[in-house]
Scaffold this active site. Structure first.
Site, PDB file in Angstrom:
ATOM      1  N   ASN A 206       0.864  -1.193   0.000  1.00  0.00           N
ATOM      2  CA  ASN A 206       0.000   0.000   0.000  1.00  0.00           C
ATOM      3  C   ASN A 206       0.897   1.237   0.000  1.00  0.00           C
ATOM      4  OD1 ASN A 206       0.541   0.869   2.865  1.00  0.00           O
ATOM      5  ND2 ASN A 206      -0.202  -1.210   3.209  1.00  0.00           N
ATOM      6  N   ASP A 275      -3.158  -6.468   4.616  1.00  0.00           N
ATOM      7  CA  ASP A 275      -4.134  -7.390   5.213  1.00  0.00           C
ATOM      8  C   ASP A 275      -4.103  -8.775   4.569  1.00  0.00           C
ATOM      9  OD1 ASP A 275      -5.276  -5.626   7.100  1.00  0.00           O
ATOM     10  OD2 ASP A 275      -6.222  -4.562   5.443  1.00  0.00           O
ATOM     11  N   LYS A 285      10.761 -16.186 -10.178  1.00  0.00           N
ATOM     12  CA  LYS A 285       9.776 -15.394 -10.911  1.00  0.00           C
ATOM     13  C   LYS A 285       8.850 -16.317 -11.708  1.00  0.00           C
ATOM     14  CE  LYS A 285       9.076 -11.819 -14.291  1.00  0.00           C
ATOM     15  NZ  LYS A 285       9.623 -10.944 -15.310  1.00  0.00           N
ATOM     16  N   LYS A 334     -12.952  -1.087  15.535  1.00  0.00           N
ATOM     17  CA  LYS A 334     -11.598  -1.645  15.635  1.00  0.00           C
ATOM     18  C   LYS A 334     -11.037  -1.483  17.041  1.00  0.00           C
ATOM     19  CE  LYS A 334     -10.685  -1.196  10.813  1.00  0.00           C
ATOM     20  NZ  LYS A 334     -10.033  -0.522   9.708  1.00  0.00           N
ATOM     21  N   LYS A 338      -9.971  -4.966  18.748  1.00  0.00           N
ATOM     22  CA  LYS A 338      -8.546  -5.228  18.943  1.00  0.00           C
ATOM     23  C   LYS A 338      -8.091  -4.970  20.373  1.00  0.00           C
ATOM     24  CE  LYS A 338      -7.823  -4.047  14.120  1.00  0.00           C
ATOM     25  NZ  LYS A 338      -6.789  -4.438  13.167  1.00  0.00           N
TER      26      LYS A 338
HETATM   27  O1  C5P Z   1      -8.031  -3.555  10.675  1.00  0.00           O
HETATM   28  P1  C5P Z   1      -7.135  -2.479  10.224  1.00  0.00           P
HETATM   29  O2  C5P Z   1      -6.053  -2.914   9.319  1.00  0.00           O
HETATM   30  O3  C5P Z   1      -7.821  -1.275   9.656  1.00  0.00           O
HETATM   31  O4  C5P Z   1      -6.473  -1.964  11.593  1.00  0.00           O
HETATM   32  C1  C5P Z   1      -5.516  -0.977  11.614  1.00  0.00           C
HETATM   33  C2  C5P Z   1      -4.668  -1.120  12.838  1.00  0.00           C
HETATM   34  O5  C5P Z   1      -4.327  -2.483  13.059  1.00  0.00           O
HETATM   35  C3  C5P Z   1      -3.358  -0.395  12.715  1.00  0.00           C
HETATM   36  O6  C5P Z   1      -2.947   0.033  13.994  1.00  0.00           O
HETATM   37  C4  C5P Z   1      -2.439  -1.466  12.153  1.00  0.00           C
HETATM   38  O7  C5P Z   1      -1.081  -1.200  12.476  1.00  0.00           O
HETATM   39  C5  C5P Z   1      -2.954  -2.721  12.828  1.00  0.00           C
HETATM   40  N1  C5P Z   1      -2.857  -3.929  12.007  1.00  0.00           N
HETATM   41  C6  C5P Z   1      -2.063  -4.978  12.419  1.00  0.00           C
HETATM   42  N2  C5P Z   1      -1.978  -6.116  11.700  1.00  0.00           N
HETATM   43  C7  C5P Z   1      -2.702  -6.277  10.573  1.00  0.00           C
HETATM   44  C8  C5P Z   1      -3.515  -5.239  10.141  1.00  0.00           C
HETATM   45  C9  C5P Z   1      -3.575  -4.069  10.875  1.00  0.00           C
HETATM   46  O8  C5P Z   1      -1.404  -4.830  13.442  1.00  0.00           O
HETATM   47  N3  C5P Z   1      -2.604  -7.385   9.884  1.00  0.00           N
END
Ligand code: C5P
Length: 398
Positions: A206, A275, A285, A334, A338
């Site tokens: 990203n 994600d 490759k 979130k 979390k």
């Molecule tokens: O669910 P989302 O990706 O939007 O959540 C964002 C938060 O979760 C951020 O603080 C990011 O650093 C953390 N995150 C993580 N591991 C992932 C995805 C997001 O720690 N795989």
């Protein structure tokens, strides 16, 4: 009584440096003036010696016959190195690590905060090389009081006039007064994107630049914290004073975070973790035909959610939520899912937040009103975020 060094270089704005000396003295700070040899040709060092009450330093070889080396001893004593006026030459030397006079040597020898007030002709100030030098010094943690637009010594109107002495002193006093409020604490910050490779030449990622996380790490260092920065791939200079560990993938970031987590008091997860990752990455490759038109992906581990589960009562967890729409609703969800203590929400897309220098954030706690910062530089935003974190940590402790 705190002592600062005021570096004075050879810009016509040098006359304002007298007011800067006075301003710091009025604020209760002892000032040691260090002039560049060229500056000493514009104004006699005697004037600054009389104003400051201490012999002005110009010549690096004119050191007292003592066991201490002048610039090293001074470097250890000062609470701030302020340079006003700072010429393009001084800024270029600092940025390039040149140490050929007392002032530039003092810059390298000192770990005190650095404040630079440039003053020069507009063309020199706006020259891409000067701007690149300024950007480099900012990345290394130096603060600037930007010059103003107005009448310049060369007869031109334009940018490059030294900022007013009051503004310089005010910013200098803010830097001196910055308390070591996180001394004794360990702060873990994640920053940047992760890369999930399909093969050696293709990856999922990203546009995160890492700027927000690097500024947060810098702020944690400035507040005296033992700072661990776990960074995905970025093109930024790692903040001085932080222990930076570079990772590529979400799995590597998770491993680095799990290792640091037990000793962390505050964790700020500003990384934009990918994600998804490819289910079947390849070591070599892959040809286009071989890949076909669909690729299977799987979820990466959610590091923040994992740390949320492992969190001990004394630990404080901050997450970031980058959203394109329904920002608050998503961020609140979130925060709960979390088990974070604070969520920093920001809008992304259409040129916002990702890879920019500014950010407008909303800070959300499990209860209470949402704090909106308005548009701030990422450096300013990191101050607001840590102020809020410290207040919340204190509240939780009571
Ligand atoms: O669910 P989302 O990706 O939007 O959540 C964002 C938060 O979760 C951020 O603080 C990011 O650093 C953390 N995150 C993580 N591991 C992932 C995805 C997001 O720690 N795989």
């Amino acid at each position: 009584m705190k002592k600062i060094a005021l570096g004075v270089s050879s810009s016509v704005g040098i006359y304002k440096a007298c007011e800067v000396v006075r301003g710091f003295q009025k604020s209760g700070v002892e000032v040691q003036v260090v002039m560049t040899p060229n500056a000493a040709r514009l104004i006699s060092p005697l004037l600054f010696s009389s104003l400051s009450g201490t012999k002005t330093i110009v010549d690096i070889f004119e050191e007292p016959l003592a066991r201490t080396v002048g610039h090293i001893a001074l470097a250890r004593e000062i609470a701030l190195l302020c340079v006003a006026p700072a010429t393009a030459n001084v800024i270029g030397k600092f940025a390039g690590g040149v140490a050929d006079d007392f002032l530039s040597t003092l810059f390298l020898a000192s770990r005190a905060p650095v404040l630079i007030a440039p003053a020069m002709n507009e063309a020199m100030y706006l020259h891409p090389q000067t701007q690149a030098n300024i950007a480099r010094l900012k990345a290394l943690g130096a603060e600037f009081v930007e010059p103003e637009k107005g009448y310049l010594a060369c007869g031109d109107e334009g940018w490059g006039r030294l900022a007013e002495p009051e503004a310089i002193v005010l910013e200098g006093m803010r830097l001196i007064g910055r308390t070591a409020s996180l001394k004794g604490k360990t702060v873990l910050v994640t920053a940047g994107p992760t890369r999930e490779h399909l093969d050696p030449v293709r990856f999922l990622s990203n546009p995160s630049s890492g700027k927000m996380g690097y500024e947060l790490a810098r702020e944690a260092v400035a507040r005296g914290a033992e700072t661990i920065l776990v960074s995905g791939p970025t093109s930024l200079v790692p903040p001085a004073g932080a222990r930076t560990e570079f990772v590529q993938t979400a799995a590597e970031m998770q491993a680095a975070c799990l290792k640091a987590f037990p000793k962390a008091d505050i964790v700020v997860m500003a990384a934009a973790v990918s994600d998804f990752r490819f289910k079947a990455p390849r070591a070599r490759k892959a040809g286009k035909i071989e890949i076909g038109s669909t690729l299977a992906v799987e979820k990466t581990p959610d590091i923040l959610a994992l740390l949320g589960k492992k969190k001990r009562p004394g630990q404080f967890l901050v997450g970031f939520a980058a959203e394109t729409h329904d920002i608050l609703a998503h961020a609140r969800k979130k925060l709960a899912a979390k088990n974070a203590d604070l969520m920093v929400a920001n809008a992304v897309g259409e040129g916002k937040a990702f890879a920019t220098d500014d950010n407008s954030v909303r800070i959300i706690a499990p209860s209470g009103p949402v704090q909106e910062t308005g548009l701030l530089s990422k450096r300013e935003a990191s101050r607001v975020i840590f102020d809020r974190v410290e207040a919340a940590v204190e509240k939780k402790r009571r």
